[in-house]
Design an enzyme around this catalytic site. Structure first.
Site, short mmCIF file in Angstrom:
data_model
loop_
_atom_site.label_atom_id
_atom_site.label_comp_id
_atom_site.label_asym_id
_atom_site.label_seq_id
_atom_site.Cartn_x
_atom_site.Cartn_y
_atom_site.Cartn_z
N ASP A 119 0.87 -1.18 0.00
CA ASP A 119 0.00 0.00 0.00
C ASP A 119 0.90 1.23 0.00
O ASP A 119 1.62 1.47 0.98
CB ASP A 119 -0.88 -0.06 1.26
N TYR A 140 -12.22 12.16 -4.13
CA TYR A 140 -11.39 11.80 -5.29
C TYR A 140 -10.86 13.06 -5.95
O TYR A 140 -9.65 13.19 -6.20
CB TYR A 140 -12.23 10.98 -6.26
#
Ligand code: UDP
Length: 316
Positions: free
Chosen positions: A59, A148
């Site tokens: 990640d 986003y």
């Protein structure tokens, strides 16, 4: 001659896997990194056994440690479909901010070129049409899509700061709606949603009255634009997308025609802050990169439908 090494974050995703294929074809060694949060190893299983491809499950919101030389860093990791980033709002903000910082840090430490996958969502619900790179956008920072849009806007700001302050050789691509094989059937985006519904005889879920527009680019064209941009000396954002615009309702009708499906159209509520129009102005990409899309809509849809047909028959 020793091969150059490219790092691709989000390598097990839709775009990341296609970009990895292209980089391998261009003679790079590729280190693909993915948390597999929205990516899937199925997208890169064809690369198993390829000695030029190495996969690391990681990640990138955590520090990225890589030994050895790195020549290019392509930072594509992020949830990218509206339902993904609505379900993963914190992860979306983190990968756009912390993930971009770590990927830029890697590029700086290695003296590598850096490219960030930004988005047409930087323009929000645009008041300028078509969208040119010098338009600053109309984004609701606190709406559901803001996680986003603002993460990507922050990512662009961070990228320019690393360029200006640290001298990193950075590129920013603003990606418009892209489609093709390896999209996730259930990712909620309009292309897999309509094709999946049409192939399974389910109603096509058109949000709102379907008069909102999008412009769909086939994935090989998009990847070609990204690759060309990565070779250029330009540092400010460049739109890559297909300027052929259509309404969502016309897109639904086209999918019914292509698949020969008898599915009905089911009108559903329009999601909050859903952009009413979207179409890239690609004059800059044409001038700078000698790039424009080559794949006709009918051909791109045919190969995407073939992919989902096969996927569904394997899955069932
Ligand atoms: N859309 C739709 N039905 C669906 C999924 C999406 O009508 O099942 C619409 C959505 O409201 C938007 C457009 O199709 O206007 C494109 O949506 P998508 O999620 O693919 O990406 P966006 O361009 O909104 O980021």
């Amino acid at each position: 001659m020793k091969k150059k090494t490219a790092v691709v974050t989000g390598a097990a995703g839709f775009l990341g896997s296609h970009l990895s294929d292209r980089l391998l074809a261009e003679g790079f060694q590729v280190i693909g990194i993915d948390s597999l949060l929205t990516g899937n190893v199925r997208n890169i299983e064809h690369l198993a056994g390829n000695s030029d491809f190495h996969f690391i499950k990681h990640d990138v919101t955590n520090y990225i440690y890589l030994p050895g030389e790195v020549d290019r860093v392509f930072h594509l990791a992020s949830p990218a479909s509206p339902i993904d980033y609505l379900q993963l709002p914190i992860q979306t903000l983190k990968v756009g901010s912390l993930g971009t910082h770590n990927a830029l840090g890697l590029a700086k430490a290695k003296g590598a070129r850096f490219l960030i996958a930004s988005t047409s969502e930087c323009y929000g619900d645009p008041l300028v049409h078509p969208q040119k790179e010098d338009y600053w956008g109309n984004v609701n920072p606190i709406g559901p899509r803001g996680v986003y849009d603002e993460a990507k806007r922050f990512a662009e700001a961070m990228t320019m700061a690393y360029h200006r302050f640290h001298g990193v050789n950075t590129k920013i691509v603003r990606i418009f709606n892209t489609y093709g094989p390896r999209m996730r059937l259930e990712d909620g985006r309009v292309v897999p949603a309509f094709i999946g519904q049409a192939l399974q005889g389910q109603p096509l879920t058109v949000f709102g009255d379907g008069s909102q527009t999008r412009s769909f680019c086939y994935v090989s064209d998009l990847v070609d634009g990204i690759f060309r941009l990565s070779q250029s000396d330009y540092h400010e954002p460049v739109n890559i997308g297909n300027p052929t615009e259509m309404t969502v309702l016309d897109f639904a009708k086209a999918i019914l025609e292509f698949t020969g499906s008898k599915s009905e159209i089911d009108f559903r509520p329009l999601p909050e802050d859903d952009p009413k129009v979207r179409k890239p102005d690609i004059a800059l990409a044409k001038r700078l990169l000698d790039w424009e899309p080559k794949v006709a809509f009918a051909d791109g849809i045919a190969s995407t439908v073939a992919y989902f047909r096969q996927f569904l028959s394997i899955a069932s």
